[in-house]
Design a protein around this motif. Sequence first.
Motif, PDB file in Angstrom:
ATOM      1  N   ALA A 108       0.815  -1.223   0.000  1.00  0.00           N
ATOM      2  CA  ALA A 108       0.000   0.000   0.000  1.00  0.00           C
ATOM      3  C   ALA A 108       0.844   1.267   0.000  1.00  0.00           C
ATOM      4  O   ALA A 108       0.429   2.288  -0.563  1.00  0.00           O
ATOM      5  N   ASP A 109       2.042   1.219   0.584  1.00  0.00           N
ATOM      6  CA  ASP A 109       2.878   2.422   0.598  1.00  0.00           C
ATOM      7  C   ASP A 109       3.472   2.743  -0.772  1.00  0.00           C
ATOM      8  O   ASP A 109       4.080   3.792  -0.957  1.00  0.00           O
ATOM      9  N   GLN A 110       3.263   1.869  -1.757  1.00  0.00           N
ATOM     10  CA  GLN A 110       3.701   2.132  -3.127  1.00  0.00           C
ATOM     11  C   GLN A 110       2.601   2.801  -3.956  1.00  0.00           C
ATOM     12  O   GLN A 110       2.809   3.096  -5.133  1.00  0.00           O
ATOM     13  N   VAL A 111       1.438   3.030  -3.358  1.00  0.00           N
ATOM     14  CA  VAL A 111       0.298   3.627  -4.063  1.00  0.00           C
ATOM     15  C   VAL A 111       0.316   5.141  -3.865  1.00  0.00           C
ATOM     16  O   VAL A 111       0.385   5.630  -2.739  1.00  0.00           O
ATOM     17  N   GLN A 136      -6.855  -1.097  -0.729  1.00  0.00           N
ATOM     18  CA  GLN A 136      -7.713  -1.739  -1.733  1.00  0.00           C
ATOM     19  C   GLN A 136      -7.075  -1.659  -3.120  1.00  0.00           C
ATOM     20  O   GLN A 136      -7.112  -2.633  -3.879  1.00  0.00           O
ATOM     21  N   ALA A 137      -6.493  -0.525  -3.463  1.00  0.00           N
ATOM     22  CA  ALA A 137      -5.834  -0.367  -4.763  1.00  0.00           C
ATOM     23  C   ALA A 137      -4.644  -1.319  -4.876  1.00  0.00           C
ATOM     24  O   ALA A 137      -4.424  -1.938  -5.927  1.00  0.00           O
ATOM     25  N   ALA A 138      -3.879  -1.444  -3.805  1.00  0.00           N
ATOM     26  CA  ALA A 138      -2.701  -2.313  -3.806  1.00  0.00           C
ATOM     27  C   ALA A 138      -3.077  -3.774  -4.051  1.00  0.00           C
ATOM     28  O   ALA A 138      -2.327  -4.511  -4.688  1.00  0.00           O
ATOM     29  N   LYS A 139      -4.236  -4.188  -3.566  1.00  0.00           N
ATOM     30  CA  LYS A 139      -4.689  -5.576  -3.751  1.00  0.00           C
ATOM     31  C   LYS A 139      -4.840  -5.939  -5.221  1.00  0.00           C
ATOM     32  O   LYS A 139      -4.678  -7.100  -5.586  1.00  0.00           O
ATOM     33  N   ILE A 140      -5.183  -4.956  -6.054  1.00  0.00           N
ATOM     34  CA  ILE A 140      -5.377  -5.253  -7.477  1.00  0.00           C
ATOM     35  C   ILE A 140      -4.193  -4.772  -8.325  1.00  0.00           C
ATOM     36  O   ILE A 140      -4.259  -4.744  -9.539  1.00  0.00           O
TER      37      ILE A 140
END
Length: 159
Positions: free
Chosen positions: A27-30, A71-75
Amino acid sequence: MVFSFVLQGCASGSYQLTGEKRPAIEADQVTVFKEKPSFDYEVLGTVRSSSENGFSADSRKEKAINELKEQAAKIGANGVIITSVTQSSFRGTGVGLGLSVGSGGFGTGIGSGFALPEAALTGQAIYFPVEKGAVKGDSVKKDTATNHPATSGSASGSN
């Protein structure tokens, strides 16, 4: 008489794929964008989050943004364009009073309840190529209001 007051709540979220799912990332890459970036990107889906956790509107929004990134990181999306932010105040209160009578006597009860304020966010989960640690074709800098990356430039992405 003893009164207890417990604040519980957490951020919750979901995603809906509209494009091709990529491998999950951290998630920290989003990167979070307040408007459409000026570089090309691919829309992977829609992400939603909400949070009741926090004493201030800013802390609830911050928690909802973090959940949006999760949530974005999951996809496999490395960016989220925020499309909707809703901040609600206390959503409802209620008070109840009861009385019971029986052969052993009678009893009374009173109770109350309320729903905490909520921050709800919706965004487009996007993937964009990253070159040498910088966002391709655009500069990313911190937004002083939210301490999240924000882009400069015009809003012209490919959807």
